[in-house]
Enzyme design. Structure first.
Site, PDB file in Angstrom:
ATOM      1  N   HIS A 467      -5.788  -6.898   4.567  1.00 26.56           N
ATOM      2  CA  HIS A 467      -4.860  -6.707   5.685  1.00 26.56           C
ATOM      3  C   HIS A 467      -3.482  -6.285   5.165  1.00 26.56           C
ATOM      4  O   HIS A 467      -2.925  -5.264   5.596  1.00 26.56           O
ATOM      5  CB  HIS A 467      -4.759  -8.015   6.483  1.00 26.56           C
ATOM      6  CG  HIS A 467      -3.814  -7.964   7.639  1.00 26.56           C
ATOM      7  ND1 HIS A 467      -4.250  -7.845   8.936  1.00 26.56           N
ATOM      8  CD2 HIS A 467      -2.455  -8.015   7.708  1.00 26.56           C
ATOM      9  CE1 HIS A 467      -3.195  -7.821   9.746  1.00 26.56           C
ATOM     10  NE2 HIS A 467      -2.095  -7.925   9.022  1.00 26.56           N
ATOM     11  N   GLU A 468      -2.931  -7.070   4.241  1.00 26.73           N
ATOM     12  CA  GLU A 468      -1.599  -6.750   3.718  1.00 26.73           C
ATOM     13  C   GLU A 468      -1.625  -5.440   2.925  1.00 26.73           C
ATOM     14  O   GLU A 468      -0.653  -4.677   2.937  1.00 26.73           O
ATOM     15  CB  GLU A 468      -1.060  -7.902   2.859  1.00 26.73           C
ATOM     16  CG  GLU A 468      -0.909  -9.231   3.592  1.00 26.73           C
ATOM     17  CD  GLU A 468      -0.132  -9.134   4.906  1.00 26.73           C
ATOM     18  OE1 GLU A 468       0.725  -8.240   5.040  1.00 26.73           O
ATOM     19  OE2 GLU A 468      -0.394  -9.947   5.809  1.00 26.73           O
ATOM     20  N   HIS A 471      -1.124  -2.600   5.289  1.00 23.00           N
ATOM     21  CA  HIS A 471       0.307  -2.383   5.549  1.00 23.00           C
ATOM     22  C   HIS A 471       0.939  -1.624   4.380  1.00 23.00           C
ATOM     23  O   HIS A 471       1.749  -0.721   4.569  1.00 23.00           O
ATOM     24  CB  HIS A 471       1.042  -3.726   5.684  1.00 23.00           C
ATOM     25  CG  HIS A 471       0.897  -4.391   7.015  1.00 23.00           C
ATOM     26  ND1 HIS A 471       1.119  -3.741   8.213  1.00 23.00           N
ATOM     27  CD2 HIS A 471       0.579  -5.681   7.342  1.00 23.00           C
ATOM     28  CE1 HIS A 471       0.939  -4.599   9.211  1.00 23.00           C
ATOM     29  NE2 HIS A 471       0.619  -5.769   8.712  1.00 23.00           N
TER      30      HIS A 471
END
Length: 676
Positions: A467-468, A471
């Protein structure tokens, strides 16, 4: 001149962390603020007629030295803080708030922006230039440029107070998190806990020169404890402690701060001519207004609630049959969910963890980025770090061009707030014929290595890393002209698309084969475990959806109506949670006092965006699934229409360029197992 306000003579102009002393910050901020004021005055007071270049472009590139300094300082304030940094933050926050107001309330500057805005049809601007101009004009209007002088002063006072309250809020949450420990000296009380968890707790006790085992509210300690500890009373003690953060009778209590923040945000919105804070915020979001957000949340609630109630009933019955638990409480949820998952799927995190050694998972994320977007990550030791645990990488494309600097900071420590986030130390932009490349960082709190085992991740930690990293890709692949439109500078309910779509690869056999290998034998993860991961992906998804919706509803409760009459935080919360509540309420606990996303982060009136972006990511990944999860053509399209474009176009326009249609909610409901 301070080391912090000049070009760094370092590899890729990276931050020289080891050369920065705490006493450098205040003089550097004072200097950078003064120089930003000089730049702004030069734009506002020039006698030449306002043009796109001498006003809009000049503004976009103003204050860059201050921005760089601020990102370094506030990133460390989150990831590596101490008492000194917290005091500096208290000193600096009002100065930055005042500068922000001085810029947006500078009428001479606004007049020049308006002159350019009024002639935009005649200027032959690119789409990115038009977006920048409209954004600047709106930002000034939305932040008080048209207010009378007395109302401008009111706005300044509110913004200064808010900046300090938000800092205090975050510091109180961190202080209560750090103050708590569950110290166990009787080994019998550890029944059910995996060896790795016990070993980490023993290591923590030893580091404090204590006997036994210590558990904290840091997620890698707290989550395994409530998931595996058989001792129900101890699960209750630590769960209540987690829910009491900043809601106790001590100097860290955030109740008054929450009420003040909510009321000041409302006053600010009213001052600017908006009905509520949510009306103000959502004007610049895909969702547009609170009615649309509430309709979206209620629609999902209607679809998810029947499944959630069935799941809760099943979980309650299972706990009763297993251990005679008459009423399922919050401290029972994770424990019996894990037991039920093991029973239904013969799957538990301890089975999976040996296949998810942190280094392998990170390498897997890199390899997937290579297959999709042609990126290559090379760890280097020549880039300065702010902590010895941080890893530093040079990122290049398949032609060998330098793309980004990537920092990874994975383990909990005293000066680091809980959770996981992506941030940036330098944005991407184009100036003087050069494409300045970004410096991007991800910060997590994963289970560290022990004396006998490397860092082995739970599956939830694996998806968090991806997820990170999603980003981070959004930041690293940025390719815009102006720094204010670059990377993750997009509408808040679009920013989670790149992060959430990356989680999907964690469930795909073709992707897992790249990195899910046993840390001792190197054996790939067995096919039956991959099948179980996929089958269990929607396990208790109705309950998980209701939990997310409850947070979204609490956020909209605080910000989508007049909060002036609220005098009891706990009673107010209970009303907001009424439609989503499954577990009995815990009197000693409150959510809002440690809901950092909305009171200390950027998610006020925006928590719904996680679910909103899930609709986008389910629909977008469905496109990959239909054509191959490593389909280069679709990946390139995603890179060119979403990841590289930043905030240069309206997100729905970018999404439709990628997908050829607006997203459909059915893809999310199907993936979540809420519809067949």
């Amino acid at each position: 001149m301070s080391i912090l306000t000049q070009h760094f003579e370092t590899v890729h102009n990276t931050a020289p962390f080891s050369k920065i002393n705490n006493e450098d910050y205040i003089p550097a901020f004072d200097q950078a603020i003064a120089s930003t004021r000089t730049e702004i005055d030069a734009i506002a007071n020039t006698v030449e007629p306002a043009t796109f270049d001498n006003t809009i472009v000049a503004l976009a590139f103003s204050g860059m030295s201050l921005d760089r300094l601020s990102t370094i300082f506030f990133n460390l304030h989150s990831a590596e803080t101490n008492d000194e940094l917290e005091q500096i933050a208290q000193d600096v926050a009002p100065k930055l708030a005042a500068l922000g107001n001085d810029i947006t309330l500078n009428f001479d500057l606004f007049k020049r922006i308006k002159q350019v805005y009024d002639q935009k049809e005649q200027l032959d601007l690119t789409l990115e230039q038009t977006t920048l101009l409209e954004k600047n004009y709106k930002d000034f209007v939305r932040n008080g440029a048209l207010l009378s002088d007395d109302k401008k002063e009111q706005l300044r006072a509110i913004d200064t107070e808010l900046s300090l309250l938000k800092l205090k809020y975050g510091e109180h949450v961190l202080a209560d998190t750090n103050a708590y420990e569950l110290h166990i000296t009787d080994e019998a009380e550890l029944a059910g806990l995996p060896d790795g968890v016990k070993e980490a707790a023993a290591g923590l006790a030893r580091s404090q020169e204590k006997t036994g085992w210590i558990f904290t509210l840091d997620y890698p300690s707290y989550i395994p404890f409530v998931t595996y500890a058989e001792n129900r009373e101890l699960r209750k003690i630590i769960t209540i402690a987690a829910g009491k953060k900043a809601y106790q009778d001590n100097e860290n209590n955030n109740e008054e701060i929450v009420l003040k923040i909510a009321k000041l945000r409302f006053q600010r919105a009213q001052l600017l001519g908006y009905q509520t804070h949510a009306h103000f915020v959502l004007e610049e979001r895909m969702a547009q207004n609170p009615d649309k957000v509430n309709a979206f949340l209620d629609d999902l609630l209607t679809k998810a609630k029947p499944a959630a109630k069935d799941e809760f009933h099943e979980l309650s019955s299972f706990a009763n049959e297993t251990d005679g638990i008459a009423i399922l409480e919050k401290w029972d949820g994770a424990y019996y969910a894990e037991k039920l998952k093991q029973k239904k799927f013969q799957l538990d995190d301890e089975q999976l963890k040996p296949y998810f050694k942190l280094e392998n998972v990170l390498q897997g994320a890199f390899e997937i980025a290579g297959k999709l977007f042609g990126l290559y990550f090379n760890e280097v030791q020549t880039i300065d770090k702010y902590h010895k645990d941080v890893q530093t990488f040079e990122v290049k494309d398949d032609l060998g061009n330098f793309i980004a600097v990537f920092y990874a900071d994975f383990f909990p420590r005293k000066g680091k707030r809980n959770g996981a986030w992506m941030t940036s130390f330098k944005p991407q932009y184009k100036k003087d014929g050069k494409n300045e490349r970004p410096h991007v960082s991800i910060v997590c709190n994963f289970t560290p290595a022990t004396e006998t085992k490397p860092s082995l991740l739970t599956f939830n930690e694996v998806t968090t890393l991806f997820h990170e990293f999603g980003h981070a890709l959004h930041g690293m692949l940025a390719d815009t002209v102006y720094p204010t439109l670059s990377g993750t500078a997009v509408f808040w309910d679009f920013v989670e698309l790149p992060s959430q779509i990356m989680e999907n690869w964690c469930y795909e056999q073709e992707a897992l084969a790249l990195f899910a290998k046993h840390y001792e034998t190197g054996e790939p993860i067995p096919m039956d475990l991959v099948t179980k991961i996929r089958e269990s992906a929607s396990f208790l998804e109705g309950m998980a959806t209701l939990r997310q919706l409850s947070f979204g509803k609490l956020d909209m409760g605080w910000h989508g109506q007049d909060p002036t009459a609220i005098d009891n935080l706990k009673n107010f919360e209970n009303k907001q949670f009424a439609s989503t509540q499954l577990y009995p309420d815990v009197t000693e606990n409150a959510m809002s006092t440690s809901f950092s996303h909305i009171f200390n982060g950027g998610y006020s009136s925006g928590y719904y965006s996680y679910k909103w972006a899930e609709v986008l990511d389910a629909d977008a990944f469905d496109y990959f699934k239909q054509n191959g999860i490593f389909n280069k053509e679709i990946a390139t399209k995603f890179k060119n229409t979403v990841l590289s474009k930043g905030g240069t176009e309206h997100p729905m326009s970018l999404y439709k360029q990628f997908r050829g249609q607006e997203p459909k909610v059915e893809a999310l409901l199907k993936r979540a197992g809420l519809i067949k």
